[in-house]
Write a protein that holds these residues in place. Structure first.
Motif, PDB file in Angstrom:
ATOM      1  N   LYS A 260       0.828  -1.201   0.000  1.00  0.00           N
ATOM      2  CA  LYS A 260       0.000   0.000   0.000  1.00  0.00           C
ATOM      3  C   LYS A 260       0.874   1.269   0.000  1.00  0.00           C
ATOM      4  O   LYS A 260       0.479   2.302  -0.508  1.00  0.00           O
ATOM      5  CB  LYS A 260      -0.914   0.000   1.220  1.00  0.00           C
ATOM      6  N   TYR A 261       2.065   1.160   0.615  1.00  0.00           N
ATOM      7  CA  TYR A 261       2.933   2.330   0.716  1.00  0.00           C
ATOM      8  C   TYR A 261       4.119   2.274  -0.233  1.00  0.00           C
ATOM      9  O   TYR A 261       4.598   3.291  -0.730  1.00  0.00           O
ATOM     10  CB  TYR A 261       3.462   2.463   2.160  1.00  0.00           C
ATOM     11  N   TYR A 262       4.662   1.089  -0.427  1.00  0.00           N
ATOM     12  CA  TYR A 262       5.874   0.984  -1.229  1.00  0.00           C
ATOM     13  C   TYR A 262       5.673  -0.084  -2.314  1.00  0.00           C
ATOM     14  O   TYR A 262       6.300  -1.153  -2.282  1.00  0.00           O
ATOM     15  CB  TYR A 262       7.061   0.598  -0.349  1.00  0.00           C
ATOM     16  N   ASN A 263       4.797   0.182  -3.228  1.00  0.00           N
ATOM     17  CA  ASN A 263       4.352  -0.816  -4.204  1.00  0.00           C
ATOM     18  C   ASN A 263       5.501  -1.441  -4.983  1.00  0.00           C
ATOM     19  O   ASN A 263       5.709  -2.658  -4.948  1.00  0.00           O
ATOM     20  CB  ASN A 263       3.349  -0.186  -5.163  1.00  0.00           C
ATOM     21  N   GLY A 264       6.287  -0.657  -5.656  1.00  0.00           N
ATOM     22  CA  GLY A 264       7.326  -1.196  -6.524  1.00  0.00           C
ATOM     23  C   GLY A 264       8.417  -1.922  -5.775  1.00  0.00           C
ATOM     24  O   GLY A 264       8.762  -3.077  -6.081  1.00  0.00           O
ATOM     25  N   LEU A 265       8.994  -1.272  -4.720  1.00  0.00           N
ATOM     26  CA  LEU A 265      10.099  -1.874  -3.988  1.00  0.00           C
ATOM     27  C   LEU A 265       9.658  -3.117  -3.231  1.00  0.00           C
ATOM     28  O   LEU A 265      10.364  -4.135  -3.189  1.00  0.00           O
ATOM     29  CB  LEU A 265      10.686  -0.850  -2.997  1.00  0.00           C
ATOM     30  N   VAL A 266       8.492  -3.024  -2.622  1.00  0.00           N
ATOM     31  CA  VAL A 266       8.009  -4.168  -1.851  1.00  0.00           C
ATOM     32  C   VAL A 266       7.715  -5.366  -2.748  1.00  0.00           C
ATOM     33  O   VAL A 266       7.946  -6.519  -2.374  1.00  0.00           O
ATOM     34  CB  VAL A 266       6.755  -3.766  -1.035  1.00  0.00           C
ATOM     35  N   ARG A 267       7.183  -5.097  -3.947  1.00  0.00           N
ATOM     36  CA  ARG A 267       6.904  -6.204  -4.878  1.00  0.00           C
ATOM     37  C   ARG A 267       8.187  -6.955  -5.211  1.00  0.00           C
ATOM     38  O   ARG A 267       8.209  -8.181  -5.255  1.00  0.00           O
ATOM     39  CB  ARG A 267       6.262  -5.667  -6.159  1.00  0.00           C
TER      40      ARG A 267
END
Length: 377
Positions: A260-267
């Protein structure tokens, strides 16, 4: 009782596992697996020319080719005798009481039967049977009574004539060479085996049968033990799969919260963690697979060896017992001295831990710990 005993003899035991048909000229290997002569010859040819060994098509145990190739391997007379007994019993069940053929003339319909000879007889053959000097004291009863008697008594392999010696024409294999551990004929005792110790097969068969029964008493618990090992391996695999699936679900849940907050990096981090989990799971699963293969292989060898040995001891003729005695003994001793499989207690343990305060994740598998951070720096 007869039906119960016959039900223990499966069709698989009487069929070649290569061609899936009833045995033709069956040969028995040292590992106690049996195959048709033609099937074995084709199998050996596929292994390549110049090889003096070949793996058993069932358990992969190496077998040395004797002189003369496949034809020089031991004949398995026992399965043929057993198949004849089973076929005879099935045929008897299927025939109506008033259509059983005479076993003597094979022309007329039987109306009587000899209890001692276990043969059905027509009127004329029954009269001859009662008058003949050799059979005049035999009990002759009605065909219905004999059929019922044969169907209710425990079946046994009929006593067949002893096989002829392949080296000496018209000489029966009635002796047992204690030096070479296989049946021989009278001519063999004064020629190829003249300096060997030997006995009449009938004189030593009962002792050998008792010895094999004793060895089977030790082998049976081992079979059950390996069944338990197989069950433990399956349970560990199920435990690993279940906990791995839960850990993957936990990774997904934690990742979705952070996405929800860090879409690209977390993915990207999510994929990295799941790849690590998959790698760990695959490594341990491969270990379990190797152990499972070893356990299944040993269990298969033990089970087939014990199954074959039991049938020979219970249903085989003296010749059948003596013919495979050395192979059964060698095979059982080889299998029973093998070590137990090593199944680590914690190999199925895996979990995922999202440490919110430290912003770190943890994958734990046994003594292996891998930290991963779902939060960007």
């Amino acid at each position: 009782m007869a039906e119960a005993i016959l039900s223990q003899i499966s069709g698989d035991f009487l069929e070649c596992t290569i061609c899936m048909e009833p045995f033709k000229d069956p040969k028995i290997l040292p590992c106690l697996h049996t195959f048709c002569t033609d099937c074995l010859e084709k199998f050996v040819r596929k292994q390549g020319d110049g090889n003096d060994k070949f793996p058993c098509p069932t358990c992969r145990t190496e077998t040395e080719l004797p002189g003369g190739g496949v034809a020089g391997l031991k004949n398995n007379f026992f399965v043929l005798s057993l198949r004849d007994t089973v076929d005879t019993h099935k045929s008897l069940v299927s025939k109506e009481d008033d259509k059983v053929p005479c076993d003597n003339c094979e022309v007329n319909v039987a109306s009587h039967g000899c209890v001692l000879c276990e043969e059905f007889l027509c009127d004329e053959c029954a009269r001859v049977h009662r008058r003949a000097k050799r059979t005049r004291d035999h009990e002759v009863i009605g065909v219905v009574e004999l059929k019922e008697l044969l169907l209710t008594k425990p079946p046994s392999v009929k006593s067949t004539p002893l096989p002829l010696c392949p080296k000496h024409e018209d000489e029966k294999l009635k002796f047992y060479c204690e030096t070479c551990k296989h049946p021989i004929c009278r001519d063999c005792t004064v020629l190829q085996h003249k300096d060997h110790g030997y006995s009449y097969m009938a004189d030593v068969a009962s002792d050998v049968r008792a010895e094999l029964k004793g060895k089977l008493e030790f082998a049976m618990p081992r079979v059950e033990q390996y069944r338990q090992f197989a069950g433990v391996v399956n349970e560990k695999q199920e435990e690993l799969d279940t906990m791995s699936e839960k850990a993957a679900d936990d990774i997904d849940a934690a990742a979705e919260e952070e996405i929800k907050y860090y879409n690209g990096l977390v993915r990207r981090k999510q994929t990295e963690l799941k790849e690590k989990l998959a790698s760990i799971t695959a490594t341990r699963s491969k270990q379990l697979s190797v152990t499972a293969d070893s356990v299944e292989s040993t269990l298969g060898c033990l089970s087939s060896t014990v199954d074959f040995s039991q049938k020979v001891v219970q249903h085989g003729s003296d010749f059948d017992v003596m013919n495979v005695y050395s192979d059964v003994t060698a095979r059982l001793e080889s299998l029973l001295k093998g070590p137990n499989p090593d199944i680590p207690e914690d190999i199925g343990y895996v979990r995922f831990d999202q440490r919110k305060k430290r912003k770190e994740t943890e994958i734990v598998l046994g003594d292996f710990v891998e930290f991963g951070d779902l939060m960007p720096p």
